[in-house]
Write a protein that holds these residues in place. Structure first.
Motif, PDB file in Angstrom:
ATOM      1  N   ALA A 408      -0.364  -6.110  -1.398  1.00 16.33           N
ATOM      2  CA  ALA A 408      -1.616  -6.014  -0.638  1.00 16.33           C
ATOM      3  C   ALA A 408      -1.353  -5.820   0.852  1.00 16.33           C
ATOM      4  N   VAL A 409      -0.393  -6.552   1.403  1.00 17.39           N
ATOM      5  CA  VAL A 409      -0.180  -6.510   2.850  1.00 17.39           C
ATOM      6  C   VAL A 409       0.345  -5.153   3.312  1.00 17.39           C
ATOM      7  N   LYS A 410       0.998  -4.405   2.399  1.00 17.45           N
ATOM      8  CA  LYS A 410       1.483  -3.066   2.739  1.00 17.45           C
ATOM      9  C   LYS A 410       0.360  -2.156   3.211  1.00 17.45           C
ATOM     10  N   HIS A 411      -0.871  -2.435   2.782  1.00 17.69           N
ATOM     11  CA  HIS A 411      -1.972  -1.505   3.014  1.00 17.69           C
ATOM     12  C   HIS A 411      -2.981  -2.029   4.028  1.00 17.69           C
ATOM     13  N   ALA A 412      -2.626  -3.104   4.717  1.00 16.96           N
ATOM     14  CA  ALA A 412      -3.426  -3.604   5.830  1.00 16.96           C
ATOM     15  C   ALA A 412      -2.755  -3.175   7.129  1.00 16.96           C
ATOM     16  N   LYS A 413      -3.553  -2.904   8.142  1.00 17.23           N
ATOM     17  CA  LYS A 413      -3.007  -2.400   9.399  1.00 17.23           C
ATOM     18  C   LYS A 413      -2.260  -3.507  10.146  1.00 17.23           C
ATOM     19  N   SER A 414      -1.143  -3.119  10.734  1.00 17.80           N
ATOM     20  CA  SER A 414      -0.323  -4.072  11.483  1.00 17.80           C
ATOM     21  C   SER A 414      -1.053  -4.504  12.766  1.00 17.80           C
ATOM     22  N   VAL A 428      -7.919 -11.511   4.946  1.00 10.77           N
ATOM     23  CA  VAL A 428      -7.092 -10.432   5.479  1.00 10.77           C
ATOM     24  C   VAL A 428      -7.276 -10.382   6.987  1.00 10.77           C
ATOM     25  N   GLY A 429      -6.153 -10.484   7.701  1.00  4.72           N
ATOM     26  CA  GLY A 429      -6.169 -10.321   9.146  1.00  4.72           C
ATOM     27  C   GLY A 429      -5.309  -9.127   9.505  1.00  4.72           C
ATOM     28  N   GLU A 430      -5.845  -8.186  10.258  1.00  3.62           N
ATOM     29  CA  GLU A 430      -5.117  -6.926  10.449  1.00  3.62           C
ATOM     30  C   GLU A 430      -5.483  -6.276  11.777  1.00  3.62           C
TER      31      GLU A 430
END
Length: 512
Positions: A408-414, A428-430
């Protein structure tokens, strides 16, 4: 009499076009298979050998590379010395060229194509004629696209010739045609040689759609598709219902597809502004939807939904209760489609999920004055390869949940932080300038849902111990992160202080 040279691989609509040329005073010079088709249609043609006074040789590799062809194409009608040369050498001017090229693209798209077959479908004489005619567009009409047949014929019928403006536009198209053709050849041969960083990068795309606008209404936008398209792409999706996709819709849908292809079990991804706001998985699609919705029932409104199973009635009825922009799935049961299609503006798309693991292409991002290109982040990982760096060790169940969080985290913005349990994302925090703010957002979203099952994933290492400390204070018991910070020891000490299990992957997944 005016002269046209006709030699095409794609013979669609060719006969009516050439008949129209003959009716308007053109004699026709033709080659090989094109000549046979025209002869069978009862159209008188002149064989290319009768023009060049030389036979086709080398299995047809050489037939039009001849001064009697290119002299007739390149001679400027406004220069008396050019015309005198033609007369002296008995070269007849050529006024129109209708050529399309050997099917190189169609050849290399075939499964297991051999290099020798690809090489034989590299056209040499065709592009040479196209370029000669296009260079001399003030005098010569060049036609490479059957979509231009009617307009060219209409002008010839009305005026006896095409207009200079039309010839100029057709010349520009002709050079685009040969440039795209050469780009495919160069890409293919570069790939065959295993070269990853050629000194020149030649790419080509085909216009799929002129869009109403771009990210904002004052921006123009166009949708281009790779000349060798991939099946698992929103551009190859079949739209069953709803209005056209917008620029932003396409970007969101693309992100949703990138994310959903990570999962094999029944899964639902809710994407909003290119960020996942909810990912749920379950024994059934309906259960996965309920969990994705529960992850963030506020942000999912107006979202793009990707599901990796055919949509059934129970799932459709629940999705129908809220406003959604797009639903993408392998298919829809008839009754499910009927329910969802009651809403006029929802877009329903199907895509071939059996192709989700096909080899990906490079992704390209524009920057001012240039572009960046990289491999897509499709790395396949095994949690058994990860390293536990804390006193407490993960259970097999925790590792499986960590893998869910890691996908999941691969597809959230850094900078990205994702909190999950074994069923869904919790928070989700992004996209924050610092990681601790992303964590605060994720924890705030998760709220009271944080419990002993909660796993936190970070797309990159923790620069300080503050994130792990914050996680520990809020009851998070397991963390997966790349590791590699010069201050890893700070994070490890904090994890041990709060009894957190922490695993490092050795791989980061920035998504800028």
């Amino acid at each position: 009499m005016k002269r046209a040279l006709v030699s095409v691989s794609d013979k669609t609509n060719l006969v009516p076009f050439v008949k129209g040329l003959v009716e308007n005073g053109f004699e026709i010079v033709s080659t090989g298979g094109t000549k046979r088709v025209l002869d069978e249609a009862g159209i008188d043609t002149i064989g290319i050998e009768d023009v060049t006074h030389f036979p086709e040789i080398l299995d047809g590799r050489v037939k039009t590379l001849n001064p009697y062809v290119h002299g007739g194409l390149l001679a400027r009608r406004d220069l008396p010395e050019h015309m005198a040369t033609l007369e002296k050498l008995a070269i007849t001017p050529i006024d129109l060229v209708c050529v399309n090229l050997y099917p190189f693209k169609e050849t290399i798209e075939k499964p297991d194509v051999k290099l020798a077959d690809a090489i034989e479908n590299i056209d040499i004489g065709g592009p040479s004629m196209v370029r000669s005619a296009a260079k001399n567009y003030r005098d010569v009409t060049i036609v490479v696209d059957q979509n231009d047949y009617d307009e060219v014929l209409s002008q010839i019928k009305a005026e006896g010739t095409t207009t200079l403006d039309t010839r100029a536009k057709l010349a520009a198209k002709a050079f685009r045609h040969t440039a795209a053709y050469d780009a495919l050849i160069s890409q293919y041969l570069t790939q065959q040689n295993g070269l990853e960083d050629p000194e020149k990068l030649t790419l080509t795309w085909d216009l799929k759609e002129t869009m109403r606008y771009g990210e904002n209404s004052h921006q123009q936008a166009w949708l281009y598709e790779d000349a060798l398209p991939k099946s698992f792409s929103v551009l190859q999706a079949k739209q069953l219902h709803g209005k056209k996709l917008s620029y932003n819709n396409i970007k969101d849908a693309d992100e949703a597809l990138r994310c959903i292809r990570e999962f094999d079990e029944p899964t639902v991804v809710a994407m909003k502004h290119m960020n996942p706001c909810g990912i749920g998985r379950g024994r059934t699609l309906e259960q996965a939807w309920e969990r994705a919705y529960e992850a963030d029932p506020v942000s999912i409104f107006g979202g793009v939904i990707a599901l990796n199973r055919q949509v059934d009635l129970a799932t459709a009825e629940k999705m129908h209760k809220i406003f959604l922009e797009i639903v993408i799935a392998p298919g829809f049961d008839d009754d499910a489609y009927t329910v969802l299609a009651k809403k006029k503006n929802i877009r329903l798309l199907t895509i071939d999920f059996s192709k989700k693991d096909e080899p990906t292409k490079h992704e390209v991002v524009s920057v001012m004055g240039g572009m960046l290109m990289q491999d897509q982040d499709t790395l396949s990982e095994d949690y058994h390869d990860w390293q536990c760096i804390t006193d407490n060790k993960p259970t097999e169940e925790q590792l499986r949940t960590m893998m869910f969080a890691w996908k999941a985290v691969k597809h959230a913005k850094s900078n990205a932080i994702v909190l999950v349990n074994d069923e869904r994302t919790l928070g989700v925090g992004e996209g924050q300038p610092n990681r601790i703010d992303s964590l605060r957002i994720a924890v705030s979203h998760a709220g009271d849902d944080i419990d002993d099952r909660t796993v936190m994933a970070s797309d990159a290492f923790f620069p300080f111990g503050d994130c792990v400390e914050y996680a520990g204070k809020h009851g998070i018991k397991a963390v997966v992160q790349p590791g590699g910070s010069i201050r890893d020891d700070e994070s490890i000490k904090m994890a041990n202080k709060y009894g957190i299990v922490m695993v490092t992957t050795g791989i980061r997944h920035f998504r800028h």
